[in-house]
Design a protein around this motif. Sequence first.
Motif, PDB file in Angstrom:
ATOM      1  N   UNK A   1       0.823  -1.203   0.000  1.00 10.64           N
ATOM      2  CA  UNK A   1       0.000   0.000   0.000  1.00 10.64           C
ATOM      3  C   UNK A   1       0.862   1.261   0.000  1.00 10.64           C
ATOM      4  N   UNK A   2       0.531   2.181  -0.899  1.00 12.53           N
ATOM      5  CA  UNK A   2       1.263   3.451  -0.944  1.00 12.53           C
ATOM      6  C   UNK A   2       0.793   4.409   0.152  1.00 12.53           C
ATOM      7  N   UNK A   3      -0.302   4.077   0.813  1.00 18.74           N
ATOM      8  CA  UNK A   3      -0.768   4.903   1.923  1.00 18.74           C
ATOM      9  C   UNK A   3      -0.045   4.459   3.198  1.00 18.74           C
ATOM     10  N   UNK A   4       1.189   4.865   3.309  1.00 16.69           N
ATOM     11  CA  UNK A   4       2.035   4.376   4.392  1.00 16.69           C
ATOM     12  C   UNK A   4       1.982   5.181   5.670  1.00 16.69           C
ATOM     13  N   UNK A   5       1.062   6.150   5.745  1.00 18.87           N
ATOM     14  CA  UNK A   5       1.034   7.031   6.910  1.00 18.87           C
ATOM     15  C   UNK A   5      -0.399   7.162   7.423  1.00 18.87           C
ATOM     16  N   UNK A   6      -1.031   6.013   7.641  1.00 22.20           N
ATOM     17  CA  UNK A   6      -2.411   5.984   8.104  1.00 22.20           C
ATOM     18  C   UNK A   6      -2.500   6.560   9.514  1.00 22.20           C
ATOM     19  N   UNK A   7      -3.637   7.181   9.800  1.00 19.46           N
ATOM     20  CA  UNK A   7      -3.848   7.770  11.116  1.00 19.46           C
ATOM     21  C   UNK A   7      -5.318   7.799  11.455  1.00 19.46           C
ATOM     22  N   UNK A   8      -5.676   8.573  12.462  1.00 16.08           N
ATOM     23  CA  UNK A   8      -7.057   8.629  12.933  1.00 16.08           C
ATOM     24  C   UNK A   8      -7.885   9.715  12.251  1.00 16.08           C
ATOM     25  N   UNK A   9      -7.279  10.476  11.348  1.00 21.21           N
ATOM     26  CA  UNK A   9      -7.998  11.580  10.728  1.00 21.21           C
ATOM     27  C   UNK A   9      -9.178  11.082   9.894  1.00 21.21           C
ATOM     28  N   UNK A  10     -10.281  11.802  10.002  1.00 17.96           N
ATOM     29  CA  UNK A  10     -11.446  11.480   9.187  1.00 17.96           C
ATOM     30  C   UNK A  10     -12.211  12.754   8.877  1.00 17.96           C
TER      31      UNK A  10
END
Length: 437
Positions: free
Chosen positions: A42-51
Amino acid sequence: MNDDRRNARQFQNIYPNYYSEKAVKTVTFIVTHQCNLRCSYCYEGHKGDEKMSLDTAKRCVDLLFAEDARNSELVNETDANGLIIEFIGGEPFLEIDLIRDTMAYFLDRAIELDHRWATRYMVNISTNGTLGDDPRVKQFIKEYAGRLSIGVTIDGDKAAHDACRVDCNGCGSYDKAIQMFREVSGPDGKRTTKYTIAPGNLNLFAASVRHLVLEEGVDTLNCNCVYEEGWTIEHARELYRQLKEVSDMAQESGTDTYISILDWEAGNHLLDVETQNWCGGDGRMLSFDVDGTVLPCMRYSTISIPAEVRPVYRIGDVDSGIAVREDDKARLDALRAITRQSQSEQKCLDCPINSGCAWCTAYNYERTGTPNQRVTYICEMHKARVLAQCYHHNKLHLKDHAHEPKRMHIPEEWALELIDREEWEMLKELERQCFKG
């Protein structure tokens, strides 16, 4: 086929008499940076809690109508006569309530304004398929039946899928994903999925395609190699072997499944007059991040490119509009100025098989600091793909002369880095038989 063409085709299925002079615009809402999977590629390597909040989503909707009313550069009656509203994450179905409320607000506003989008719209959702048993998800699918396209990513059979697509505990996600995939289909009743080829699942590709085509009845299989760094010459040799096996399977079974990586178009030389950027993330696309920032595509989001790596490549926000601020307009203008020639090294322009060789404009920005400098980590993989395409289409032509054969433009020395002399002579003989007249 790129996402713009694929989504336009889906739109045509709803509006069969829709005329080509009026374009369809895809607008992406990144509703969350959260995901319940941790896929290895996955290129989304900086997942977090933002929504995204509902207030922000509503302001994004309002901005779309406002931009259309002022006939802006990116949203206008010609380029956005019809609208595809795309929800993505992270995993978008984690925010199913937000998606439902956003669509309700969008339709209320469209009807209130007597706007063409009240009837000329569809919804597209890209999901990992693990939340398909949520009653709220099932209800949403029912409510928007005929207007809704759901893309469930299935990386082949269970072994291939679970090799890369795992949850936070390292457990595979195939069982849930395949259940949802079997329950949903596109607005035309077709079964489509996307297979991302990565180093971790390359050796399982052929078996996976066989599973998807012959056992799951997939009509369209969109597949590509990841653009990120990590490919080797050994990977390219393996890709050729895997693609040749896929070709043999397709011809022996007689399937008419479209397998994008074997498309005829790649592997020719592009003329200098062909200047268009491969990637739509050059100002033709439009995405809203969770905070209402307007991006050229979702790949520019901080879930993929954190601000400490590169400054956010924004082209607007819900407060100021799109390309209204001078810095936003300058970034959009810079994107619009990108051509195939401006971003490519001379070796890419001179390459005899450069058609169909793809790249990601946002990944260019991530790696080089500018979207106008092309990254070429998939070079050897493209060569392997072109060799396999020649094998595939020339074999098909010899079975059915109505099928167009394909000349091999790849230099012999390039080919012999990937295959042995005997294999090369076999490919040349196929070509000779096809073009002997």
